[in-house]
Design a protein around this motif. Structure first.
Motif, PDB file in Angstrom:
ATOM      1  N   ASN A  72       0.836  -1.199   0.000  1.00 29.98           N
ATOM      2  CA  ASN A  72       0.000   0.000   0.000  1.00 29.98           C
ATOM      3  C   ASN A  72       0.870   1.247   0.000  1.00 29.98           C
ATOM      4  OD1 ASN A  72      -2.349   1.451  -0.050  1.00 29.98           O
ATOM      5  ND2 ASN A  72      -2.953   1.002   2.048  1.00 29.98           N
ATOM      6  N   TRP A  73       0.253   2.383  -0.288  1.00 34.51           N
ATOM      7  CA  TRP A  73       0.950   3.663  -0.368  1.00 34.51           C
ATOM      8  C   TRP A  73       0.430   4.629   0.693  1.00 34.51           C
ATOM      9  CZ3 TRP A  73       4.865   5.136  -3.709  1.00 34.51           C
ATOM     10  CH2 TRP A  73       5.139   4.275  -4.776  1.00 34.51           C
ATOM     11  N   SER A  74       1.319   5.513   1.157  1.00 38.86           N
ATOM     12  CA  SER A  74       0.907   6.656   1.976  1.00 38.86           C
ATOM     13  C   SER A  74       1.586   7.909   1.440  1.00 38.86           C
ATOM     14  CB  SER A  74       1.272   6.451   3.454  1.00 38.86           C
ATOM     15  OG  SER A  74       2.680   6.520   3.650  1.00 38.86           O
ATOM     16  N   PHE A  75       0.991   9.063   1.744  1.00 40.06           N
ATOM     17  CA  PHE A  75       1.510  10.349   1.287  1.00 40.06           C
ATOM     18  C   PHE A  75       1.563  11.314   2.462  1.00 40.06           C
ATOM     19  CE2 PHE A  75      -0.443   8.201  -2.266  1.00 40.06           C
ATOM     20  CZ  PHE A  75       0.528   8.320  -3.260  1.00 40.06           C
ATOM     21  N   GLU A  89       5.388   7.058   0.383  1.00 38.43           N
ATOM     22  CA  GLU A  89       5.975   5.859   0.976  1.00 38.43           C
ATOM     23  C   GLU A  89       5.222   4.630   0.486  1.00 38.43           C
ATOM     24  OE1 GLU A  89       7.218   4.268   5.470  1.00 38.43           O
ATOM     25  OE2 GLU A  89       6.460   6.307   5.132  1.00 38.43           O
ATOM     26  N   TYR A  90       5.964   3.592   0.149  1.00 41.78           N
ATOM     27  CA  TYR A  90       5.359   2.327  -0.286  1.00 41.78           C
ATOM     28  C   TYR A  90       5.714   1.229   0.708  1.00 41.78           C
ATOM     29  CZ  TYR A  90       4.286  -1.848  -2.962  1.00 41.78           C
ATOM     30  OH  TYR A  90       3.778  -3.054  -3.359  1.00 41.78           O
ATOM     31  N   PHE A 132       9.632   1.687   1.492  1.00 45.14           N
ATOM     32  CA  PHE A 132      10.514   2.597   0.776  1.00 45.14           C
ATOM     33  C   PHE A 132       9.876   3.990   0.789  1.00 45.14           C
ATOM     34  CE2 PHE A 132      11.617  -1.403  -1.575  1.00 45.14           C
ATOM     35  CZ  PHE A 132      12.917  -1.489  -1.113  1.00 45.14           C
ATOM     36  N   TYR A 133      10.701   5.030   0.841  1.00 46.84           N
ATOM     37  CA  TYR A 133      10.152   6.377   0.844  1.00 46.84           C
ATOM     38  C   TYR A 133      10.939   7.301  -0.080  1.00 46.84           C
ATOM     39  CZ  TYR A 133      14.061   7.869   3.820  1.00 46.84           C
ATOM     40  OH  TYR A 133      15.310   8.154   4.305  1.00 46.84           O
ATOM     41  N   ALA A 134      10.258   8.341  -0.524  1.00 42.85           N
ATOM     42  CA  ALA A 134      10.861   9.447  -1.257  1.00 42.85           C
ATOM     43  C   ALA A 134      10.327  10.733  -0.655  1.00 42.85           C
ATOM     44  CB  ALA A 134      10.525   9.370  -2.748  1.00 42.85           C
ATOM     45  N   LEU A 148       7.674  17.570  10.702  1.00 40.66           N
ATOM     46  CA  LEU A 148       6.368  17.368  11.324  1.00 40.66           C
ATOM     47  C   LEU A 148       5.353  17.374  10.192  1.00 40.66           C
ATOM     48  CD1 LEU A 148       4.660  17.148  13.945  1.00 40.66           C
ATOM     49  CD2 LEU A 148       4.438  19.650  13.854  1.00 40.66           C
ATOM     50  N   ALA A 149       4.620  16.279  10.039  1.00 38.87           N
ATOM     51  CA  ALA A 149       3.767  16.151   8.859  1.00 38.87           C
ATOM     52  C   ALA A 149       2.500  15.363   9.174  1.00 38.87           C
ATOM     53  CB  ALA A 149       4.528  15.476   7.725  1.00 38.87           C
ATOM     54  N   VAL A 150       1.549  15.468   8.265  1.00 39.10           N
ATOM     55  CA  VAL A 150       0.332  14.665   8.294  1.00 39.10           C
ATOM     56  C   VAL A 150       0.488  13.548   7.272  1.00 39.10           C
ATOM     57  CG1 VAL A 150      -2.146  14.650   7.876  1.00 39.10           C
ATOM     58  CG2 VAL A 150      -1.097  16.597   9.023  1.00 39.10           C
ATOM     59  N   VAL A 151       0.100  12.339   7.650  1.00 38.35           N
ATOM     60  CA  VAL A 151       0.226  11.170   6.773  1.00 38.35           C
ATOM     61  C   VAL A 151      -1.177  10.683   6.392  1.00 38.35           C
ATOM     62  CG1 VAL A 151       1.111   8.809   6.552  1.00 38.35           C
ATOM     63  CG2 VAL A 151       2.316  10.476   7.992  1.00 38.35           C
ATOM     64  N   TYR A 152      -1.343  10.391   5.098  1.00 33.85           N
ATOM     65  CA  TYR A 152      -2.589   9.784   4.639  1.00 33.85           C
ATOM     66  C   TYR A 152      -2.268   8.454   3.991  1.00 33.85           C
ATOM     67  CZ  TYR A 152      -6.862   8.782   2.095  1.00 33.85           C
ATOM     68  OH  TYR A 152      -7.993   8.174   1.611  1.00 33.85           O
ATOM     69  N   LEU A 153      -2.820   7.378   4.543  1.00 35.43           N
ATOM     70  CA  LEU A 153      -2.630   6.018   4.027  1.00 35.43           C
ATOM     71  C   LEU A 153      -3.824   5.669   3.147  1.00 35.43           C
ATOM     72  CD1 LEU A 153      -0.963   3.295   4.226  1.00 35.43           C
ATOM     73  CD2 LEU A 153      -2.564   2.678   6.054  1.00 35.43           C
TER      74      LEU A 153
END
Length: 221
Positions: A42-45, A84-85, A93-95, A212-217
């Motif tokens: 799955n992916w998150s941003f 992120e994958y 893995f992340y970019a 400091l960030a917000v993550v959406y999966l």
């Protein structure tokens, strides 16, 4: 040199973690886990802000927060975005791309930014993460460690100390990070991340970056 040697050992630690995880998976019967199935394949941003400490002595003055905030921390247009994958239960893995700029009076590699200067900062990072959420059996607190590489550049500016022009700097870095995701729902989390970025060029120093960030999966059916 001690820091450099320690950093070179990190890939060996990484391989050991992967091997240990594979061995555990072979021994233990597969169990149903809602959190794991939500992450795997799955992916998150992410989107948030960052603080950069490229003062030249950031590792030595790590816990001098007041001094660092006043003289060393860059926090102007501090945008961070990333993807992120999750390819396995605990590995991903992340970019990540980071933008910032140094206000006049801030320190960069032992120099001071002149009142007429406002150099921009850019970093792009790639790497892998290992999550401890399964080990600590928590669906809310997701501690992780990361390892990767990146590219960093800082625009030209005038050194306040001697009025000399400092040419644009770019460097390749090796990155070691620690972080925490706090999952409020299955799809949304607050991310806190600290990375030490090591470089070995003669005209640039190691530096620190905080995010400091917000993550959406992404949801999975």
């Amino acid at each position: 040199m001690k820091i450099s040697k320690l950093y070179l050992l990190l890939p060996l630690v990484w391989i050991n973690l992967i091997t240990a995880q594979d061995y555990t998976d072979l021994k233990a019967p597969e169990k149903s886990n809602t959190t794991t199935s939500q992450f795997e394949n799955n992916w998150s941003f992410t989107a948030g802000v960052n603080i950069v400490d490229d003062s030249g002595n950031s590792l030595n003055n790590l816990f001098k927060f007041k001094e660092n905030q006043a003289h060393n921390w860059a926090f102007q247009t501090p945008i961070t975005i990333g993807a992120e994958y999750y390819f396995k239960e605990q590995f991903s893995f992340y970019a990540k791309a980071s933008f910032n700029s140094f206000k006049p009076g801030k320190s960069i590699d032992g120099t001071i930014v002149d009142s007429e200067s406002n150099p921009d900062f850019f970093a792009f990072d790639l790497g892998a993460k290992y999550s401890f959420r399964k080990l600590i059996k928590s669906e809310t607190f997701d501690f992780y460690m990361g390892y990767g590489f990146g590219y960093t550049s800082i625009e030209e500016y005038i050194n306040k100390k001697n009025q000399q022009e400092i040419q644009p700097k770019s460097r390749i870095t090796g990155n070691a990070s620690l972080g925490l995701n706090i999952w409020f729902t299955k799809n949304m989390a607050l991310n806190m991340d600290a990375a030490a970025k090591f470089t070995y060029t003669s005209d640039a120093s190691h530096y620190l970056q905080y995010n400091l960030a917000v993550v959406y999966l992404l949801s999975k059916k």
